[in-house]
Design an enzyme around this catalytic site. Structure first.
Site, mmCIF file in Angstrom:
data_model
loop_
_atom_site.group_PDB
_atom_site.id
_atom_site.type_symbol
_atom_site.label_atom_id
_atom_site.label_comp_id
_atom_site.label_asym_id
_atom_site.label_seq_id
_atom_site.Cartn_x
_atom_site.Cartn_y
_atom_site.Cartn_z
ATOM 1 N N ALA A 68 31.050 20.284 -32.782
ATOM 2 C CA ALA A 68 31.006 19.904 -33.801
ATOM 3 C C ALA A 68 32.007 18.541 -33.242
ATOM 4 O O ALA A 68 31.713 18.159 -31.407
ATOM 5 C CB ALA A 68 33.109 20.301 -34.414
ATOM 6 N N GLY A 112 31.178 24.918 -31.673
ATOM 7 C CA GLY A 112 30.900 24.697 -32.628
ATOM 8 C C GLY A 112 28.857 25.702 -32.774
ATOM 9 O O GLY A 112 28.742 26.152 -33.339
ATOM 10 N N GLU A 115 29.296 28.504 -32.141
ATOM 11 C CA GLU A 115 29.688 29.850 -33.054
ATOM 12 C C GLU A 115 28.567 29.541 -33.900
ATOM 13 O O GLU A 115 28.844 30.400 -35.201
ATOM 14 C CB GLU A 115 30.819 29.027 -33.606
ATOM 15 C CG GLU A 115 32.371 28.653 -32.382
ATOM 16 C CD GLU A 115 33.007 28.308 -33.252
ATOM 17 O OE1 GLU A 115 33.334 26.867 -33.342
ATOM 18 O OE2 GLU A 115 34.793 28.557 -33.599
ATOM 19 N N GLU A 135 36.678 24.796 -26.032
ATOM 20 C CA GLU A 135 37.515 24.038 -27.106
ATOM 21 C C GLU A 135 39.486 24.155 -26.697
ATOM 22 O O GLU A 135 39.670 22.749 -26.676
ATOM 23 C CB GLU A 135 38.076 24.525 -28.750
ATOM 24 C CG GLU A 135 36.574 24.716 -29.643
ATOM 25 C CD GLU A 135 35.725 25.777 -29.412
ATOM 26 O OE1 GLU A 135 35.666 26.520 -28.510
ATOM 27 O OE2 GLU A 135 35.479 25.555 -30.209
HETATM 28 C C1 HXC Z 1 30.559 13.946 -29.847
HETATM 29 C C2 HXC Z 1 29.453 14.505 -28.683
HETATM 30 C C3 HXC Z 1 29.622 15.304 -28.189
HETATM 31 C C4 HXC Z 1 29.726 16.447 -29.775
HETATM 32 C C5 HXC Z 1 28.126 15.585 -26.700
HETATM 33 N N1 HXC Z 1 27.799 14.442 -27.309
HETATM 34 N N2 HXC Z 1 28.243 16.113 -27.030
HETATM 35 N N3 HXC Z 1 29.374 13.782 -29.552
HETATM 36 N N4 HXC Z 1 30.842 15.402 -30.107
HETATM 37 N N5 HXC Z 1 30.556 17.717 -29.185
HETATM 38 C C6 HXC Z 1 27.715 12.655 -27.170
HETATM 39 C C7 HXC Z 1 28.580 11.999 -25.691
HETATM 40 O O1 HXC Z 1 29.370 11.243 -26.259
HETATM 41 C C8 HXC Z 1 27.212 11.116 -24.884
HETATM 42 O O2 HXC Z 1 27.291 10.209 -26.085
HETATM 43 C C9 HXC Z 1 26.108 11.986 -25.687
HETATM 44 O O3 HXC Z 1 26.176 12.942 -26.945
HETATM 45 C C10 HXC Z 1 25.052 12.523 -24.663
HETATM 46 O O4 HXC Z 1 26.072 13.814 -23.928
HETATM 47 P P1 HXC Z 1 26.597 13.306 -22.382
HETATM 48 O O5 HXC Z 1 28.717 13.647 -22.596
HETATM 49 O O6 HXC Z 1 26.997 12.028 -21.789
HETATM 50 O O7 HXC Z 1 25.292 14.313 -21.782
HETATM 51 P P2 HXC Z 1 25.651 14.981 -20.781
HETATM 52 O O8 HXC Z 1 26.716 14.121 -19.149
HETATM 53 O O9 HXC Z 1 24.492 15.539 -20.405
HETATM 54 O O10 HXC Z 1 26.618 16.182 -20.616
HETATM 55 C C11 HXC Z 1 26.744 17.212 -21.592
HETATM 56 C C12 HXC Z 1 27.490 18.211 -21.933
HETATM 57 C C13 HXC Z 1 28.743 17.057 -22.704
HETATM 58 C C14 HXC Z 1 28.151 19.469 -21.228
HETATM 59 C C15 HXC Z 1 27.064 19.065 -23.725
HETATM 60 O O11 HXC Z 1 28.074 16.062 -23.816
HETATM 61 C C16 HXC Z 1 29.833 17.813 -23.240
HETATM 62 O O12 HXC Z 1 30.027 18.781 -22.802
HETATM 63 N N6 HXC Z 1 29.884 17.749 -25.018
HETATM 64 C C17 HXC Z 1 31.017 18.351 -24.669
HETATM 65 C C18 HXC Z 1 31.204 20.003 -24.921
HETATM 66 C C19 HXC Z 1 32.459 20.597 -25.934
HETATM 67 O O13 HXC Z 1 33.788 19.869 -25.339
HETATM 68 N N7 HXC Z 1 31.369 20.763 -27.323
HETATM 69 C C20 HXC Z 1 32.908 21.706 -27.886
HETATM 70 C C21 HXC Z 1 33.168 20.571 -29.525
HETATM 71 S S1 HXC Z 1 34.462 20.940 -30.190
HETATM 72 P P3 HXC Z 1 27.303 8.723 -25.538
HETATM 73 O O14 HXC Z 1 27.670 7.699 -26.873
HETATM 74 O O15 HXC Z 1 28.348 8.589 -24.792
HETATM 75 O O16 HXC Z 1 26.047 8.073 -25.265
HETATM 76 C C22 HXC Z 1 33.820 21.808 -30.867
HETATM 77 C C23 HXC Z 1 35.601 22.971 -32.501
HETATM 78 C C24 HXC Z 1 34.175 23.167 -32.707
HETATM 79 O O17 HXC Z 1 32.845 22.200 -31.250
HETATM 80 C C25 HXC Z 1 35.707 23.920 -33.748
HETATM 81 C C26 HXC Z 1 35.282 23.980 -35.134
HETATM 82 C C27 HXC Z 1 33.911 23.685 -35.821
#
Ligand code: HXC
Length: 262
Positions: A68, A112, A115, A135
């Site tokens: 998400a 997400g 999911e 999460e």
């Molecule tokens: C918003 C995101 C994002 C996310 C990545 N980006 N994941 N933006 N929401 N979930 C954005 C980053 O901010 C960044 O934008 C760009 O995408 C590239 O990501 P990087 O982190 O620079 O890339 P990298 O170093 O290759 O790392 C990849 C990654 C990392 C390991 C996947 O991005 C990451 O850990 N993302 C979050 C994963 C996560 O925690 N997902 C769960 C979310 S909570 P900028 O602007 O900085 O360039 C969730 C809750 C669901 O899903 C519950 C109900 C639906």
């Protein structure tokens, strides 16, 4: 329905197959509300399109979906989340799609994103795909079915370990655990494999395929006796379809069935 989408690419790689590619590359396909709303529209359109028999959902080689959209969620208050029933749109449409959906997962499928993959009927992935429910590391928990669907897929102990630690798991592990039905060596093979399978399904009786999806899904939330009774009722019902006559006559006549597409 919009002819073009901002966050999706649609194509028809094979007769009967609708391919939806999540396309928000700058955010690794993070599932913003806008993206999810487009996804719901595209799925509904394919579900009601008589030329389509099965749907493939994929992302890029780098990301199926990174979760998400954290930027959208960061400042959300409890009352906003509650009052808008935040994330409800994720389950408003997909559970009601009656045609099979195959997720072809490459790169990250986190939070997400994981999911969303678990909402599909079949998961194919590449061996180096990265799944996970991280999460807990953000101070929240899965909110779109991860705690329920992942647990049904891998069992309680493993699901607890994954969800309580937030550790990722690989495509290879997803295959070993039965989360993914097939594991491929590359992203391209994974998408092609999903499209091939979708094409095969699209070439079968539409009514039987829908019925099969419905009864298998019943097993995920009904007690066994109820599920078995439901299966038998639906099985009986198919004797009222043209395709049952077509399929069985073709077998006896040693011919290829020409399905009615009723
Ligand atoms: C918003 C995101 C994002 C996310 C990545 N980006 N994941 N933006 N929401 N979930 C954005 C980053 O901010 C960044 O934008 C760009 O995408 C590239 O990501 P990087 O982190 O620079 O890339 P990298 O170093 O290759 O790392 C990849 C990654 C990392 C390991 C996947 O991005 C990451 O850990 N993302 C979050 C994963 C996560 O925690 N997902 C769960 C979310 S909570 P900028 O602007 O900085 O360039 C969730 C809750 C669901 O899903 C519950 C109900 C639906």
């Amino acid at each position: 329905a919009p002819a073009t989408y901002e966050n999706l690419r649609l194509s028809a790689p094979k007769p009967g197959v609708g391919l939806i590619t999540l396309h928000r590359p700058r955010a690794l396909n993070a599932l913003s509300s806008a993206l999810f709303s487009e996804l719901n529209t595209a799925l509904k359109d394919y579900d009601s399109d008589s030329t389509i028999g099965a749907i493939v959902l994929t992302g890029s080689e780098k990301a199926f979906a990174a979760g998400a959209d954290i930027k959208e969620m960061k400042d959300l208050s409890f009352s906003q989340a509650y009052n808008t029933d935040f994330i409800a749109s994720w389950s408003s449409t997909i559970p009601h799609i009656r045609k099979p959906i195959i997720a072809a997962v490459n790169g990250v499928a986190l939070g997400g994103g994981c999911e969303l993959a678990l909402m599909a009927d079949i998961i194919y992935c590449s061996s180096n795909a990265t799944f996970g429910q991280p999460e807990i590391k953000l101070g929240i928990i899965p909110g779109a079915g991860g705690s329920q669907r992942l647990t049904r897929a891998v069992g309680k102990s493993k699901a607890m370990e994954l969800i309580l630690t937030g550790r990722n798991f690989s495509g290879t592990e997803a295959g070993e655990w039965g989360v993914a039905a097939r594991v491929f060596d590359s992203a391209e093979e994974c998408v092609n494999g999903a499209v091939d399978t979708a094409g095969k399904i699209a070439g079968l009786s539409r009514v039987a395929v829908k019925a099969a999806k419905e009864v298998v899904n019943k097993s995920q939330d009904a007690p066994l006796r109820e599920g078995l009774e439901f299966e038998r009722k639906v099985f009986h019902g198919l004797f009222g379809s043209q395709d049952q006559k077509i399929g069985m006559s073709a077998f006896i006549d040693k011919k290829k069935p020409e399905w009615s597409h009723e």
